[in-house]
Write a protein that holds these residues in place. Structure first.
Motif, PDB file in Angstrom:
ATOM      1  N   TYR A   9       0.812  -1.222   0.000  1.00 21.55           N
ATOM      2  CA  TYR A   9       0.000   0.000   0.000  1.00 21.55           C
ATOM      3  C   TYR A   9       0.843   1.270   0.000  1.00 21.55           C
ATOM      4  O   TYR A   9       0.324   2.354  -0.183  1.00 21.55           O
ATOM      5  CB  TYR A   9      -0.915   0.021   1.227  1.00 21.55           C
ATOM      6  N   VAL A  16      -1.485   0.885  -6.798  1.00 22.74           N
ATOM      7  CA  VAL A  16      -2.152   0.043  -5.818  1.00 22.74           C
ATOM      8  C   VAL A  16      -3.540  -0.333  -6.315  1.00 22.74           C
ATOM      9  O   VAL A  16      -3.961  -1.489  -6.236  1.00 22.74           O
ATOM     10  CB  VAL A  16      -2.248   0.753  -4.459  1.00 22.74           C
ATOM     11  N   VAL A  69      -0.809   3.789   5.903  1.00 18.60           N
ATOM     12  CA  VAL A  69      -1.385   3.073   4.773  1.00 18.60           C
ATOM     13  C   VAL A  69      -1.918   1.718   5.233  1.00 18.60           C
ATOM     14  O   VAL A  69      -1.579   1.238   6.307  1.00 18.60           O
ATOM     15  CB  VAL A  69      -0.331   2.857   3.666  1.00 18.60           C
ATOM     16  N   GLY A  70      -2.772   1.149   4.397  1.00 17.81           N
ATOM     17  CA  GLY A  70      -3.293  -0.177   4.709  1.00 17.81           C
ATOM     18  C   GLY A  70      -4.449  -0.167   5.687  1.00 17.81           C
ATOM     19  O   GLY A  70      -4.797  -1.187   6.256  1.00 17.81           O
ATOM     20  N   ALA A  87      -3.742   4.389   0.718  1.00 19.46           N
ATOM     21  CA  ALA A  87      -2.556   3.938  -0.004  1.00 19.46           C
ATOM     22  C   ALA A  87      -1.846   5.136  -0.604  1.00 19.46           C
ATOM     23  O   ALA A  87      -2.463   5.945  -1.292  1.00 19.46           O
ATOM     24  CB  ALA A  87      -2.948   2.959  -1.103  1.00 19.46           C
TER      25      ALA A  87
END
Length: 190
Positions: A9, A16, A69-70, A87
DNA sequence: AGGAAGATCTACT
DNA sequence: GTAGATCTTCCTA
């Protein structure tokens, strides 16, 4: 089932978004698992992107897009919850909107959540899939790379498919780039 | 406290 | 294919 790593990510949102196609989105409700293959996504950027919630700077409600992120980033538009995954490259801003999935597990439960006749209509839209998977703001900010989370993204089956792109949908002012990605020919693409 | 806007859905023709 | 309805959040008074 193996979740995707954080590194996945920590890249350009468009990359992504494209690579998320064919991956599996799994939602855990109690002991049941609802899952679907991701077949359509869109990439959103930060301050330069008029369509992004992050446009015009960081606010309380969009802080997630600037951070780790993620994680999920969920918010309501037009009486529907939309599911994004944060992301972006390090210190960047961005998120990927999940627009459509193809149901794999827990189809009966999804049908109960949605009350539609045709299978096709179950998850072929951003607001539809969140309803089918019982996604609400309660799940905002959870980590999709943690295998114990209520929502995770895992590797799908190895298979080949054509990735297509187009302009984003429903966006008033779009960027010149094509930021919508989908699997060519899939019935669950909106 | 009130209003406007927004990355949509559903039903109907 | 098109119109109307939807709900939550944020911004301004």
């Amino acid at each position: 089932m193996k979740t995707l790593s954080k590194d996945f990510y920590e890249r350009n949102p468009a990359s992504v978004a494209k690579d998320l196609l064919g991956k599996v989105l799994a939602r855990r409700v109690d002991s049941e698992v609802l899952s679907g293959k991701i077949v359509e996504t869109e990439a959103y950027y930060g301050g330069n992107d008029p369509a992004s919630r992050a446009y015009r700077g960081k606010k309380k409600f969009n802080a997630l897009m600037f951070m780790s992120v993620g994680k999920t980033f969920i918010y309501m538009v037009h009486a529907n919850w939309l599911l994004n995954i944060v992301a972006h490259p390090k210190d960047g801003v961005g998120a990927v909107l999940i627009r459509a999935v193809e149901p794999i597990e827990g189809i009966e439960t999804m049908r109960n959540n949605r009350n539609v006749k045709r299978l096709r209509d179950l998850t072929n839209g951003p607001g539809k899939l969140t309803k089918a998977l019982a996604v609400t703001k309660e799940l905002n900010g959870i980590d999709v790379t943690e295998r114990d989370s209520q929502i995770v993204v895992v590797e799908g089956r190895e298979e080949s498919f054509e990735v297509c792109s187009s302009h984003r949908i429903g966006v008033k002012v779009d960027l010149p780039q094509k930021l919508r990605f989908f699997i060519e020919g899939n019935k669950f693409v909106s």
